[in-house]
Design a protein around this motif. Structure first.
Motif, short mmCIF file in Angstrom:
data_model
loop_
_atom_site.label_atom_id
_atom_site.label_comp_id
_atom_site.label_asym_id
_atom_site.label_seq_id
_atom_site.Cartn_x
_atom_site.Cartn_y
_atom_site.Cartn_z
N ILE A 26 11.99 2.84 -8.72
CA ILE A 26 12.35 2.31 -7.41
C ILE A 26 11.48 2.93 -6.32
CG2 ILE A 26 14.18 2.26 -5.66
CD1 ILE A 26 16.20 2.10 -8.02
N LEU A 27 11.33 4.25 -6.35
CA LEU A 27 10.53 4.94 -5.34
C LEU A 27 9.06 4.52 -5.43
CD1 LEU A 27 12.09 8.52 -5.49
CD2 LEU A 27 12.37 6.81 -3.68
N HIS A 28 8.58 4.35 -6.65
CA HIS A 28 7.19 3.91 -6.83
C HIS A 28 7.00 2.51 -6.24
CE1 HIS A 28 3.22 3.54 -8.66
NE2 HIS A 28 3.59 2.36 -9.14
N ALA A 29 7.94 1.61 -6.51
CA ALA A 29 7.85 0.25 -5.96
C ALA A 29 7.90 0.27 -4.44
CB ALA A 29 8.98 -0.61 -6.52
N SER A 30 8.78 1.10 -3.89
CA SER A 30 8.88 1.22 -2.43
C SER A 30 7.56 1.68 -1.83
CB SER A 30 9.99 2.20 -2.07
OG SER A 30 9.97 2.52 -0.70
N ALA A 31 6.96 2.71 -2.43
CA ALA A 31 5.69 3.25 -1.92
C ALA A 31 4.57 2.21 -2.03
CB ALA A 31 5.31 4.52 -2.67
N GLN A 32 4.56 1.46 -3.14
CA GLN A 32 3.52 0.46 -3.33
C GLN A 32 3.63 -0.66 -2.29
OE1 GLN A 32 0.87 0.24 -5.71
NE2 GLN A 32 1.36 2.41 -5.79
N ARG A 36 0.98 -1.48 1.01
CA ARG A 36 0.29 -2.75 1.22
C ARG A 36 0.62 -3.39 2.56
NH1 ARG A 36 1.35 -3.55 -4.50
NH2 ARG A 36 3.22 -4.80 -4.06
N GLY A 37 1.87 -3.24 3.01
CA GLY A 37 2.25 -3.97 4.22
C GLY A 37 3.08 -3.23 5.23
N GLY A 38 3.29 -1.92 5.02
CA GLY A 38 4.05 -1.14 5.99
C GLY A 38 5.54 -1.36 5.90
N ILE A 66 16.42 2.02 5.05
CA ILE A 66 16.12 3.30 5.68
C ILE A 66 16.34 4.44 4.71
CG2 ILE A 66 16.69 4.85 7.59
CD1 ILE A 66 15.32 2.27 8.46
N HIS A 67 17.46 4.41 3.97
CA HIS A 67 17.70 5.44 2.95
C HIS A 67 16.55 5.46 1.93
CE1 HIS A 67 21.88 5.10 4.41
NE2 HIS A 67 22.10 6.28 3.85
N LEU A 68 16.12 4.27 1.54
CA LEU A 68 15.06 4.18 0.54
C LEU A 68 13.75 4.76 1.05
CD1 LEU A 68 13.81 3.19 -2.08
CD2 LEU A 68 13.65 0.89 -1.07
N LEU A 69 13.37 4.43 2.27
CA LEU A 69 12.08 4.91 2.78
C LEU A 69 12.11 6.40 3.11
CD1 LEU A 69 10.94 1.87 4.95
CD2 LEU A 69 9.74 2.85 2.98
N VAL A 70 13.25 6.92 3.55
CA VAL A 70 13.34 8.37 3.76
C VAL A 70 13.25 9.08 2.42
CG1 VAL A 70 14.78 10.26 4.59
CG2 VAL A 70 14.62 8.17 5.93
N ALA A 71 13.89 8.51 1.39
CA ALA A 71 13.77 9.09 0.05
C ALA A 71 12.34 9.01 -0.46
CB ALA A 71 14.71 8.38 -0.91
N THR A 72 11.64 7.95 -0.09
CA THR A 72 10.23 7.82 -0.45
C THR A 72 9.42 8.94 0.19
OG1 THR A 72 10.45 5.41 -0.65
CG2 THR A 72 8.22 6.28 -0.41
N PRO A 113 -2.20 4.75 5.58
CA PRO A 113 -1.61 4.62 6.92
C PRO A 113 -0.38 3.71 6.98
CG PRO A 113 -3.69 3.44 6.80
CD PRO A 113 -3.58 4.25 5.56
N HIS A 114 -0.37 2.63 6.18
CA HIS A 114 0.80 1.73 6.19
C HIS A 114 2.03 2.45 5.61
CE1 HIS A 114 -1.45 -1.64 7.60
NE2 HIS A 114 -2.24 -1.69 6.54
N LEU A 115 1.82 3.19 4.54
CA LEU A 115 2.92 3.96 3.95
C LEU A 115 3.41 5.02 4.92
CD1 LEU A 115 4.75 4.86 1.61
CD2 LEU A 115 2.80 6.16 0.70
N ALA A 116 2.49 5.73 5.54
CA ALA A 116 2.86 6.77 6.51
C ALA A 116 3.67 6.17 7.65
CB ALA A 116 1.61 7.46 7.05
#
Length: 217
Positions: A26-32, A36-38, A66-72, A113-116
Motif C-alpha cells: 500500500i505504501l509503495h503504491a501511494s509513493a508511486q 507521478r502526479g502529486g 491524509i493518514h496514508l500520505l503521512v504514513a508514506t 518533487p511531486h512526492l515531497a
C-alpha cells in the motif's frame, strides 16, 4: 513493536507478516502515484487497485488519504534514516553534521518533487485524528538530527534547538516547493539554524572538577 505496527493504531496488535507485506504494498503504491502526479494523483481506489487489496481493507489500514500520505512520509523518513546510518555525515562539528544530514534529506526529496509536495501537503492538512502519525514523523526527524549530533541523552535546551531546526527545515521545504526559495537559500537557512546546536551545548567540565571528584572517591 515496529514503527509500522504502531502507526496502524495506538491500540492495535502488532501486524502479522502477511499484514506487514500488505501494508508495504500500500505504501509503495501511494509513493508511486504521488511521484507521478502529486497529492491529487493519490486516490484511495487507485491505491487499492495498485496494491492489490480491497478498498475496504485499505481503509482499515488508513482511514483517509491524509493518514496514508503521512504514513508514506514516515516510511520515506525511515528509509532515509537507514541510509544516513550506513553513510553518516562527515562534518567536524555537530552543527555541520546536522546541516549536512538535513541537506542530504532535502536533496532526496528534491529528486521526487511531486512526492515531497504530496507528503508535505498531507502534513499541513492533518487534523487531530492524524496526530499519532504526525507525532511519529516528528520523532523520526528528531532521531535523524540527534544521530547526526551524536547524542543519546540531549538536554532540554538541546531538544528545544532540535525542535526549532525541525520547524525551519519543514518551512524551508514548503517555501522551496512553492517556488519561493532556491536550493541555495534553503542551504543558508539550514546552516544558520543549525548554529543553535553550538549555542545550546553544555559547557565542558572544568579540568579540575574530574580530578577533585576522583580524589573524593
Amino acid at each position: 513493536m515496529t514503527a509500522e505496527a504502531r502507526s496502524a493504531g495506538p491500540t492495535s496488535a502488532p501486524l502479522t507478516e502477511r499484514q506487514e507485506a500488505r501494508r508495504r504494498r500500500i505504501l509503495h503504491a501511494s509513493a508511486q502515484l504521488a511521484s507521478r502526479g502529486g497529492f491529487d494523483a493519490v486516490q484511495m481506489r487507485e491505491v487499492a487497485e495498485s496494491s492489490s487489496v480491497a478498498l475496504g481493507t485499505l481503509y482499515r489500514y488508513f482511514p483517509s488519504k491524509i493518514h496514508l500520505l503521512v504514513a508514506t512520509m514516515q516510511d520515506q523518513l525511515q528509509h532515509m534514516h537507514t541510509t544516513l546510518r550506513k553513510r553518516p555525515p562527515a562534518g567536524e562539528s555537530a552543527a555541520e553534521r546536522v546541516a549536512e544530514t538535513l541537506m542530504r534529506a532535502f536533496r532526496a526529496l528534491q529528486r521526487e518533487p511531486h512526492l515531497a509536495d504530496a507528503m508535505v501537503r498531507a502534513l499541513t492538512f492533518a487534523d487531530r485524528s492524524v496526530s499519532p502519525e504526525v507525532d511519529t514523523v516528528s520523532r523520526q526527524t528528531t532521531a535523524i538530527i540527534l544521530d547526526a549530533m551524536g547524542l543519546e541523552n540531549p538536554t532540554p535546551e538541546q531538544l528545544s534547538a532540535v525542535r526549532v531546526i525541525e520547524h525551519t527545515w519543514h518551512s524551508a521545504l514548503i517555501t522551496w516547493l512553492s517556488g519561493r526559495a532556491s536550493i541555495a537559500q534553503v542551504k543558508i537557512d539550514i546552516e544558520t539554524v543549525c548554529r543553535l546546536i553550538d549555542l545550546t551545548a553544555p559547557p565542558p567540565a572544568a579540568p579540575g572538577a574530574t580530578a577533585r571528584g576522583r580524589s573524593r572517591a
